[in-house]
Design a protein around this motif. Structure first.
Motif, PDB file in Angstrom:
ATOM      1  N   PRO A 402     -98.259  -4.593  52.734  1.00 47.34           N
ATOM      2  CA  PRO A 402     -97.289  -3.527  53.048  1.00 47.34           C
ATOM      3  C   PRO A 402     -95.949  -4.049  53.545  1.00 47.34           C
ATOM      4  O   PRO A 402     -94.907  -3.508  53.204  1.00 47.34           O
ATOM      5  CB  PRO A 402     -98.007  -2.709  54.132  1.00 47.34           C
ATOM      6  CG  PRO A 402     -99.455  -3.050  53.989  1.00 47.34           C
ATOM      7  CD  PRO A 402     -99.495  -4.466  53.504  1.00 47.34           C
ATOM      8  N   ASP A 403     -95.963  -5.079  54.366  1.00 46.43           N
ATOM      9  CA  ASP A 403     -94.721  -5.592  54.952  1.00 46.43           C
ATOM     10  C   ASP A 403     -94.620  -7.101  54.694  1.00 46.43           C
ATOM     11  O   ASP A 403     -95.081  -7.912  55.497  1.00 46.43           O
ATOM     12  CB  ASP A 403     -94.702  -5.316  56.457  1.00 46.43           C
ATOM     13  CG  ASP A 403     -93.327  -5.582  57.060  1.00 46.43           C
ATOM     14  OD1 ASP A 403     -92.453  -6.128  56.355  1.00 46.43           O
ATOM     15  OD2 ASP A 403     -93.153  -5.246  58.248  1.00 46.43           O
ATOM     16  N   PRO A 404     -94.029  -7.511  53.544  1.00 48.63           N
ATOM     17  CA  PRO A 404     -93.942  -8.942  53.230  1.00 48.63           C
ATOM     18  C   PRO A 404     -93.150  -9.732  54.269  1.00 48.63           C
ATOM     19  O   PRO A 404     -93.492 -10.873  54.591  1.00 48.63           O
ATOM     20  CB  PRO A 404     -93.254  -8.969  51.859  1.00 48.63           C
ATOM     21  CG  PRO A 404     -93.501  -7.619  51.282  1.00 48.63           C
ATOM     22  CD  PRO A 404     -93.517  -6.669  52.441  1.00 48.63           C
ATOM     23  N   ASP A 405     -92.054  -9.120  54.808  1.00 45.69           N
ATOM     24  CA  ASP A 405     -91.257  -9.858  55.801  1.00 45.69           C
ATOM     25  C   ASP A 405     -92.067 -10.169  57.041  1.00 45.69           C
ATOM     26  O   ASP A 405     -91.976 -11.262  57.618  1.00 45.69           O
ATOM     27  CB  ASP A 405     -90.015  -9.047  56.177  1.00 45.69           C
ATOM     28  CG  ASP A 405     -89.047  -8.913  55.007  1.00 45.69           C
ATOM     29  OD1 ASP A 405     -89.096  -9.796  54.112  1.00 45.69           O
ATOM     30  OD2 ASP A 405     -88.263  -7.954  54.979  1.00 45.69           O
ATOM     31  N   ALA A 406     -92.889  -9.205  57.480  1.00 45.76           N
ATOM     32  CA  ALA A 406     -93.736  -9.446  58.647  1.00 45.76           C
ATOM     33  C   ALA A 406     -94.757 -10.536  58.361  1.00 45.76           C
ATOM     34  O   ALA A 406     -95.078 -11.356  59.228  1.00 45.76           O
ATOM     35  CB  ALA A 406     -94.435  -8.155  59.060  1.00 45.76           C
ATOM     36  N   ARG A 439     -91.094 -16.632  48.807  1.00 45.89           N
ATOM     37  CA  ARG A 439     -90.867 -15.191  48.766  1.00 45.89           C
ATOM     38  C   ARG A 439     -92.185 -14.477  48.480  1.00 45.89           C
ATOM     39  O   ARG A 439     -93.040 -14.992  47.754  1.00 45.89           O
ATOM     40  CB  ARG A 439     -89.855 -14.833  47.667  1.00 45.89           C
ATOM     41  CG  ARG A 439     -88.484 -15.478  47.857  1.00 45.89           C
ATOM     42  CD  ARG A 439     -87.754 -14.894  49.054  1.00 45.89           C
ATOM     43  NE  ARG A 439     -86.496 -15.561  49.307  1.00 45.89           N
ATOM     44  CZ  ARG A 439     -85.353 -15.249  48.684  1.00 45.89           C
ATOM     45  NH1 ARG A 439     -85.340 -14.285  47.779  1.00 45.89           N
ATOM     46  NH2 ARG A 439     -84.252 -15.906  48.967  1.00 45.89           N
ATOM     47  N   ILE A 440     -92.341 -13.283  49.051  1.00 42.68           N
ATOM     48  CA  ILE A 440     -93.514 -12.441  48.814  1.00 42.68           C
ATOM     49  C   ILE A 440     -93.044 -11.117  48.216  1.00 42.68           C
ATOM     50  O   ILE A 440     -92.085 -10.503  48.699  1.00 42.68           O
ATOM     51  CB  ILE A 440     -94.286 -12.174  50.117  1.00 42.68           C
ATOM     52  CG1 ILE A 440     -94.804 -13.496  50.699  1.00 42.68           C
ATOM     53  CG2 ILE A 440     -95.458 -11.239  49.856  1.00 42.68           C
ATOM     54  CD1 ILE A 440     -95.536 -13.335  52.003  1.00 42.68           C
ATOM     55  N   GLY A 441     -93.710 -10.697  47.150  1.00 38.75           N
ATOM     56  CA  GLY A 441     -93.349  -9.447  46.504  1.00 38.75           C
ATOM     57  C   GLY A 441     -94.497  -8.905  45.678  1.00 38.75           C
ATOM     58  O   GLY A 441     -95.593  -9.481  45.651  1.00 38.75           O
TER      59      GLY A 441
END
Length: 482
Positions: A402-406, A439-441
């Motif tokens: 749900p939250d890649p940055d986290a 990167r996560i996506g």
């Protein structure tokens, strides 16, 4: 060693100085004496021609005064008494006698010494009060020998001898001091490399693995320094291999740990199931701790040595090897695994163990955070010789993040709850060591895609490319704001 070398050089130099200075001092003394007597011989020889012509007192006095020694009162002439014939006596009307001898100048030699010189008929010297006297017999017209006496004072015999000796002593002392200074310098050049070698050995014994010894100095010490540096490199390499082996074995334990955790999760409720899950969690925590410790020690070693050791590997080979390892677990859980882009070698500036650890972390996340039967894939993209980057994609068909940055922040090892500082942190470090990033996506399979970008030139080309694009992006933002 330094003081011993100084003492040896001091002893040798003192012996050499004595061996040369003492004979040279005696030669100087004899030279001064010979010079004084030779000068007296020349002074006496100047009166000889006058005596051969006349024995008149006035003429002799003039000849004596005209000389340097005579002017100083150091030259005398002794003409013996000459007996007259009977005809000469009759003509003078004196029946008693003979011509008196002529004495010019001050007599210092005794009558016996003068008589001895006349009998010998050659120059001789005699010791008198205050110095020496040169007695030189000279034939006169009557057939007798007159004696020319030249007084040589002691000061003239030793003229400049003391000065010469002082100069010789100064030269000898200067040579001794110079030899001591040179010996001390040579001793320093020998002792300094030995001291550095001893200090480096102590530092290595204290755990400072980055210490090395400059390979200079005498050939023997250079050989010792080369051997020490080789030994230190070997020690560092052995420790690095040991730590990497520990980290690699710990990573390999993740796969059976994942299986145990999944099996424990399927046990349902109950004390036994709960104890099993706690034991698995504790074991997993210990494995994470081992990996973290090995990583920290590797980083500390890199800081100690001053820079990370350069390494490279074939990414395609490493990925094929790790996929073969994880495929057994994937088959057990009914997961479809796909691999693409590893048909040809792909060289990347990453150590083999580092890349394997990063790939294990990403694949471990797939097995840990997606249900059984979820498909996943690993793709490698390389643009060929002209390209300066390699992209590794790990995709899955799971529920996604749900939250890649986290997730990236947790992977950064910020110490917050739920983050071990491993996993994506390992992946990030590998990527950033080449100048790339992570990167996560969303993936094409419907789940999560982790993109690892590895640059082949340390990120220089990409930084230039970003630098060219930044002004264009700023111009577009300004147009939108306007």
């Amino acid at each position: 060693m330094r003081w011993a070398l100084v003492k040896v050089c001091l002893a040798v130099t003192v012996m050499v100085v004595i061996a040369f200075a003492v004979p040279l001092g005696l030669v100087v003394k004899e030279t001064a004496r010979d010079r004084a007597f030779s000068n007296a011989e020349r002074q006496a020889a100047t009166v000889g021609p006058v005596l051969a012509i006349t024995t008149d007192r006035q003429q002799l006095e003039k000849a004596v005064v005209s000389t340097e020694a005579g002017g100083d009162g150091r030259l005398a002439v002794h003409v013996p008494q000459v007996p007259e014939s009977s005809s000469a006596r009759a003509g003078r009307g004196d029946s008693a006698g003979a011509d008196d001898g002529v004495e010019v100048g001050r007599q210092r030699a005794t009558k016996a010494q003068l008589d001895m010189a006349r009998r010998q008929g050659r120059a001789s010297t005699a010791t008198v009060e205050g110095g020496y006297t040169l007695l030189r017999p000279t034939a006169v017209a009557s057939g007798e020998f007159a004696v020319v006496e030249v007084f040589i004072p002691n000061d003239e015999v030793t003229h400049n001898v003391t000065t010469s000796w002082l100069i010789l002593a100064g030269v000898g002392i200067a040579l001794i001091l110079g030899s001591v200074a040179v010996a001390d310098r040579l001793g320093t050049l020998m002792v300094r490399p030995a001291g550095r070698l001893a200090a480096a050995a102590h530092s290595l014994g204290e755990g400072k693995l980055g210490v090395r010894v400059p390979e200079d100095g005498p050939s023997e010490l250079r050989s010792a320094a080369v051997a020490f540096n080789a030994m230190a490199d070997q020690v560092v390499q052995l420790l690095a291999n040991e730590r990497e082996l520990a980290a690699d074995l710990s990573h390999r334990l993740r796969t059976p740990l994942t299986v145990l955790r999944l099996n424990a999760a399927s046990l349902g409720d109950g004390d036994a199931a709960e104890h099993t899950r706690e034991a698995v969690a504790k074991l997993e925590s210990e494995v994470d701790h081992i990996i973290s410790t090995a990583r920290e020690q590797r980083e500390q070693r890199a800081q100690t040595t001053g820079s990370m050791e350069s390494a490279a590997c074939d990414a395609a080979e490493v990925i094929r090897e790790r996929m073969a390892f994880w495929s057994a677990l994937a088959e057990d859980e009914g997961r479809e695994a796909r691999l693409a882009g590893v048909e040809r070698p792909v060289r990347v500036p990453v150590a083999r163990t580092e890349l394997a650890a990063a790939l294990d972390a990403m694949l471990g996340n797939v097995f840990r955070h997606t249900p059984e039967g979820t498909a996943f894939s690993v793709d490698v993209h390389h643009g060929g010789p002209a390209s300066n980057s390699v992209i590794v994609l790990v995709s899955d068909a799971g529920p996604g993040i749900p939250d890649p940055d986290a997730a990236l922040r947790r992977g950064h090892g910020d110490g917050k709850p739920g983050s071990t500082g491993l996993g994506l942190d390992i992946v990030r470090r590998v990527a950033e060591s080449t100048g790339g990033d992570v990167r996560i996506g969303p993936s094409v399979l419907g789940g999560t895609e982790i993109r690892v970008w590895l640059t082949l030139d340390g990120g220089e080309a990409e930084r230039r490319r970003r630098g060219r694009r930044r002004p264009e992006r700023e111009r577009r933002r300004a147009l939108r704001r306007g």
